[in-house]
Design a protein around this motif. Structure first.
Motif, short mmCIF file in Angstrom:
data_model
loop_
_atom_site.label_atom_id
_atom_site.label_comp_id
_atom_site.label_asym_id
_atom_site.label_seq_id
_atom_site.Cartn_x
_atom_site.Cartn_y
_atom_site.Cartn_z
N SER A 1 66.67 35.14 84.39
CA SER A 1 66.45 34.55 83.08
C SER A 1 66.08 35.69 82.14
O SER A 1 66.08 36.86 82.54
CB SER A 1 65.32 33.51 83.14
N GLY A 2 65.71 35.37 80.88
CA GLY A 2 65.24 36.39 79.96
C GLY A 2 65.96 36.48 78.64
O GLY A 2 65.56 37.24 77.76
N HIS A 3 67.09 35.72 78.50
CA HIS A 3 67.81 35.73 77.22
C HIS A 3 68.28 37.14 76.86
O HIS A 3 68.17 37.57 75.72
CB HIS A 3 66.97 35.13 76.10
N THR A 4 68.83 37.86 77.85
CA THR A 4 69.46 39.14 77.58
C THR A 4 70.94 39.05 77.94
O THR A 4 71.35 38.26 78.79
CB THR A 4 68.81 40.28 78.38
N LEU A 5 71.74 39.88 77.27
CA LEU A 5 73.17 39.97 77.54
C LEU A 5 73.46 41.43 77.84
O LEU A 5 73.30 42.29 76.96
CB LEU A 5 73.96 39.46 76.34
N ASP B 1 77.46 42.34 70.41
CA ASP B 1 76.85 41.88 69.16
C ASP B 1 77.46 40.57 68.68
O ASP B 1 76.76 39.69 68.17
CB ASP B 1 77.01 42.95 68.07
N ALA B 2 78.78 40.43 68.84
CA ALA B 2 79.45 39.19 68.42
C ALA B 2 78.96 38.00 69.23
O ALA B 2 78.80 36.89 68.69
CB ALA B 2 80.96 39.34 68.55
N MET B 3 78.71 38.20 70.52
CA MET B 3 78.25 37.10 71.36
C MET B 3 76.77 36.80 71.12
O MET B 3 76.38 35.62 71.04
CB MET B 3 78.51 37.41 72.83
N ASN C 1 74.34 33.26 70.47
CA ASN C 1 73.36 32.65 71.38
C ASN C 1 71.93 33.16 71.19
O ASN C 1 71.00 32.66 71.84
CB ASN C 1 73.79 32.78 72.85
N GLY C 2 71.74 34.16 70.33
CA GLY C 2 70.39 34.66 70.07
C GLY C 2 69.81 35.52 71.17
O GLY C 2 68.63 35.88 71.13
N TYR C 3 70.63 35.88 72.18
CA TYR C 3 70.14 36.75 73.25
C TYR C 3 69.98 38.17 72.73
O TYR C 3 70.50 38.54 71.68
CB TYR C 3 71.12 36.76 74.42
N THR C 4 69.27 39.00 73.49
CA THR C 4 69.15 40.42 73.18
C THR C 4 70.21 41.18 73.96
O THR C 4 70.23 41.15 75.19
CB THR C 4 67.75 40.95 73.58
#
Length: 467
Positions: A225-229, A252-254, A258-261
């Motif tokens: 988990s962690g909201h990173t890409l 950056d486009a993705m 989704n607001g991920y880092t």
């Protein structure tokens, strides 16, 4: 359509529907009388039986759009691993580029499988209704394997069973540390969890075979988990990928959706033998890790699974579904890969192949002793059947390959813009397998090459070989 910086890098601009917020799209669905929820209507975590039954049912209900697949290698405990392919005229070998999405490399990361299968439902449900989805299923193939690590998922642990016949103890393999490229450094791993050899695990070989035998222009492996890409490199010492500018722009486009880092994987934490690095350096298709949700999965976290996919609740306006759609747009866009065109006899079987070596990292053994890097022979192969009029358009990854940092002599970072000017070997054959002509095709990102198969056409039509 490509504009600005993204257009210059071969990254497609988001289609107009993607510019709408998730909240706006939800409002549109509600106005149309559709329920605000996951595409499948699911409200709780699936079991392995749920996954398997649903994928089989989808293929039965949607012939021509959904194909059920059984991956070639059973798990260590003898379980089959299943997936589905989704595209128009799904059984045809038609030369479409592919997005490959998977989940549950780590058996206890339940949301990763949920988002994978929900995106499949999303595409299937919206085909013929949503113009963007319908267009993309004309242009691209999407391969889904929601549960890669079936053994680990069944017993709810991170690792696979490894060599243990009972899956007991802690001797399992972290299969996201077992991919051959960069394997063996023990970064984020150890001599047990990395596996006994590069690519030794059947679950890893399944993913590799699917990637090597399809033109996978984008690969997404979902985790928690962690909201990173995350994108390559897996270790800082490997340096930036040769395609770092394109990688960063698509990241950056993705993340804008989704607001991920977005970040380089090694700057999150360093690892060894991960999926995206292997897939990128083997095929030049762009590979990413999505770290879904901010909470690790437990039985009471399914509401977060829903919110993160749809962009509602705590993730209002930041939808993972929209990020997946950006990835699919890129996978389909010829500016992001290569195209081979030409004309062949009706029914001729065209095959492209490449053979080269990848290398592990220097292999850390006991007492901090390092063995030399191990050579990993790599073979890519995919096929297309010439249509009725003989004219074909084949979407492929570039033959021009990224220079890898892991080499026979050790780790030698090369950085952006460094590529090997290699070629595809293209053969034209009868359906019986008799090869009638072989040509070499050199093609880079964003390029189109037309091939002349005069010898194949002459011999295929019964005129025999030339003297």
């Amino acid at each position: 359509m490509s504009v600005g910086l993204l257009g210059g890098l071969g990254v497609p601009a988001a289609a107009p529907v993607l510019a709408e917020s998730a909240a706006t799209q939800a409002a549109v669905r509600l106005a149309a009388g559709q329920a605000a929820g996951l595409p499948s209507g699911r409200t709780s975590y699936r079991t392995i039986t749920d996954y398997n039954d649903e994928m089989l049912a989808l293929s039965t209900r949607h012939p021509g759009l959904v194909k059920h697949i059984t991956l070639p290698h059973k798990t260590r405990q003898g379980r089959d691993v299943y997936g589905i392919e989704v595209t128009h005229d799904v059984d045809a070998a038609d030369g479409k580029p592919a997005l490959f999405m998977m989940g549950v490399h780590h058996g206890n990361e339940w949301p990763s499988g949920e988002h994978t299968l929900e995106f499949a439902y999303d595409l299937i449900n919206n085909d013929g209704k949503d113009p963007q989805v319908t267009r993309l299923l004309d242009q691209a193939r999407v391969i889904f394997v929601p549960v890669v690590n079936v053994d680990g998922f069944v017993i709810n642990r991170r690792t696979s069973c490894g060599l243990s016949p009972t899956c007991a103890g802690s001797g399992g393999v972290d299969i996201n540390r077992n991919y051959p490229f960069g394997w063996g450094s023990n970064a984020g791993s150890n001599a047990t969890t990395r596996g006994p050899g590069p690519g030794s695990e059947p679950e890893v070989r399944n993913v590799m075979d699917l990637t090597k035998n399809n033109q996978v222009t984008v690969l997404i492996t979902n985790h928690t988990s962690g909201h990173t890409l995350l994108r390559p490199p897996l270790e800082k010492r490997a340096g930036d990928a040769p395609d770092e500018a394109v990688y960063a722009a698509l990241t950056d486009a993705m993340t804008a959706r989704n607001g991920y880092t977005g970040m380089k994987s090694g700057f999150d934490y360093e690892t060894t033998g991960e999926t995206p690095d292997w897939s990128y350096y083997a095929t030049r298709g762009l590979g990413f890790t999505f770290e879904i949700m901010k909470t690790q999965s437990t039985n009471n976290t399914y509401p977060e699974v829903i919110e993160d996919y749809l962009g509602t609740g705590r993730y209002e306006g930041r939808s993972n579904r929209e990020a997946f759609m950006v990835a699919l747009e890129y996978a389909a866009d010829p500016a992001g890969h290569s195209v081979i065109t030409g004309k062949a006899p009706k029914g001729a079987v065209l095959t492209v192949t490449k053979d080269f070596d990848l290398w592990t990292a220097p292999i850390r053994q006991a007492n901090n002793v390092f063995d030399p890097p191990q050579r990993v022979p790599t073979h890519l192969e995919s096929t297309l059947v010439a249509p009725t009029n003989g004219k074909f358009t084949w979407h492929v990854n570039p033959s021009v390959r990224p220079v890898p940092a892991y080499t026979e002599t050790g780790v030698v970072a090369t950085g952006p813009g460094n590529f090997l000017k290699e070629s595809w070997t293209l053969t034209c054959a009868r359906p019986t397998g008799e090869v009638l002509e072989t040509v070499r095709v050199t093609v880079d990102r964003g390029e189109q090459v037309d091939v002349r198969l005069q010898e194949c056409k002459k011999r295929f039509n019964g005129n025999g070989p030339k003297n």
